[in-house]
Each structure stands twice: as C-alpha cells, then as structure tokens.
Design a protein around this motif. Sequence first.
Motif, short mmCIF file in Angstrom:
data_model
loop_
_atom_site.label_atom_id
_atom_site.label_comp_id
_atom_site.label_asym_id
_atom_site.label_seq_id
_atom_site.Cartn_x
_atom_site.Cartn_y
_atom_site.Cartn_z
N GLY A 1 2.43 1.89 -3.30
CA GLY A 1 1.42 2.46 -4.18
C GLY A 1 1.27 3.96 -3.97
N GLU A 2 1.29 4.35 -2.69
CA GLU A 2 1.21 5.78 -2.36
C GLU A 2 2.41 6.52 -2.94
OE1 GLU A 2 -1.16 7.49 -0.43
OE2 GLU A 2 -2.36 5.65 -0.57
N GLN B 1 0.83 -1.21 0.00
CA GLN B 1 0.00 0.00 0.00
C GLN B 1 0.86 1.26 0.00
OE1 GLN B 1 -2.66 0.32 3.32
NE2 GLN B 1 -3.41 2.33 2.71
N LEU C 1 4.32 5.63 -5.51
CA LEU C 1 4.23 5.67 -6.97
C LEU C 1 3.18 6.66 -7.46
CD1 LEU C 1 4.63 1.88 -7.77
CD2 LEU C 1 6.30 3.70 -8.16
N ALA C 2 2.19 6.94 -6.60
CA ALA C 2 1.17 7.92 -6.96
C ALA C 2 1.64 9.35 -6.69
CB ALA C 2 -0.12 7.63 -6.18
N GLY C 3 2.89 9.48 -6.21
CA GLY C 3 3.46 10.81 -6.00
C GLY C 3 3.20 11.41 -4.63
N ARG C 4 2.69 10.62 -3.70
CA ARG C 4 2.43 11.14 -2.36
C ARG C 4 3.68 11.04 -1.50
NH1 ARG C 4 -2.02 8.19 -3.82
NH2 ARG C 4 -3.88 9.42 -4.21
#
Length: 168
Positions: free
Chosen positions: A139-140, A136, A142-145
């Motif tokens: 994923g965060e 998770q 990779l989403a730029g967060r």
Amino acid sequence: MKVIMVDDEILALEHLKSLIDWDTLGFELTGCFTNPKKALSFAIENKPHLLIADIRMPIMDGLELARQSQAAGLSPRIVLLTSHKEFEYAKEAMKLGISDYWVKHETDAPTLVRELERLRKELLDASEVRAAVRKQLLGELLAGRMLTPDQWRTIVGDRANAETLRQL
C-alpha cells in the motif's frame, strides 16, 4: 508445513519419523539427514518451515547449523535435540532464537504432538503477521512512498529479488 530433520544417529531419525503421523498434523517431512552440511544445502533449496536438529553432531553441531541457516537467509523455526540436558547449549540456543530444545528420551508421541501443534500455531500466526505487513508495505509503495531495502526484503523474501525490484 515443510520439515527437515537432522541427526547423526539414523535410529534417532527413524524413531522421530515413526513416532507420529506427521501428515495428519499438517507437517511434511521433506528431508531427513545424518549429514548437517547436506541438510543445510537442502534447506537453502527447499526453505523449510521447521528444522529439527541434533545439537551434537560431527562435522557441524546443531547450533552451527542454526547459525548458518540464519546466515543463508532462512528463517525456519528451529528445534534442537539432545540426549541429555546441557545448560550451556541451551543458553546459546536461546541467544540464537531457537524455538525449542527437546531431550530425545523425554519425547514421546503425546509430547511430540503437543509441541508440533504449538509450533504449527506459531508458524501460522507469524505467517499472518507477515502477510499483513506485506499488504501494508505494498500500500505504501502504491501510494508512491519509497521503501527501505529491509522493507523490500519483507515484501519479496530475499535480497536479490528486493534489489531487482527496487531498481524497477
């Protein structure tokens, strides 16, 4: 799963080692020590999944060994051994999040197998949860967060690596 055992009584160590077939249960005895300081150094290098330690030892008792293991960033399941039931030690062990507290003369082969199977399940369940959290968090990322330092540590496992990755 890697196991380290620590007891100042060599006969107690030998008894626990020979009581069951550790490998068959999925445990590897990576180290057996009579000196808790040497055990701690070895644990820091080898990162065991399970640490079984006598609660009363010279140099460093089992509770202090647990404290120092946690302070070093280790997170094994910890089982404390004793020759008799000692309520004050048990209370302190609970505060430290010790997994279990075994009385040596009450630990026979069927009991040891049952307890190790329970601990193995706990370790596997915890590993699955950590893997899901890492997935998770990645994923965060990779989403730029942005991730917090604690989230970085969760992904990579230790502070030095987390700091290096965060700087990238």
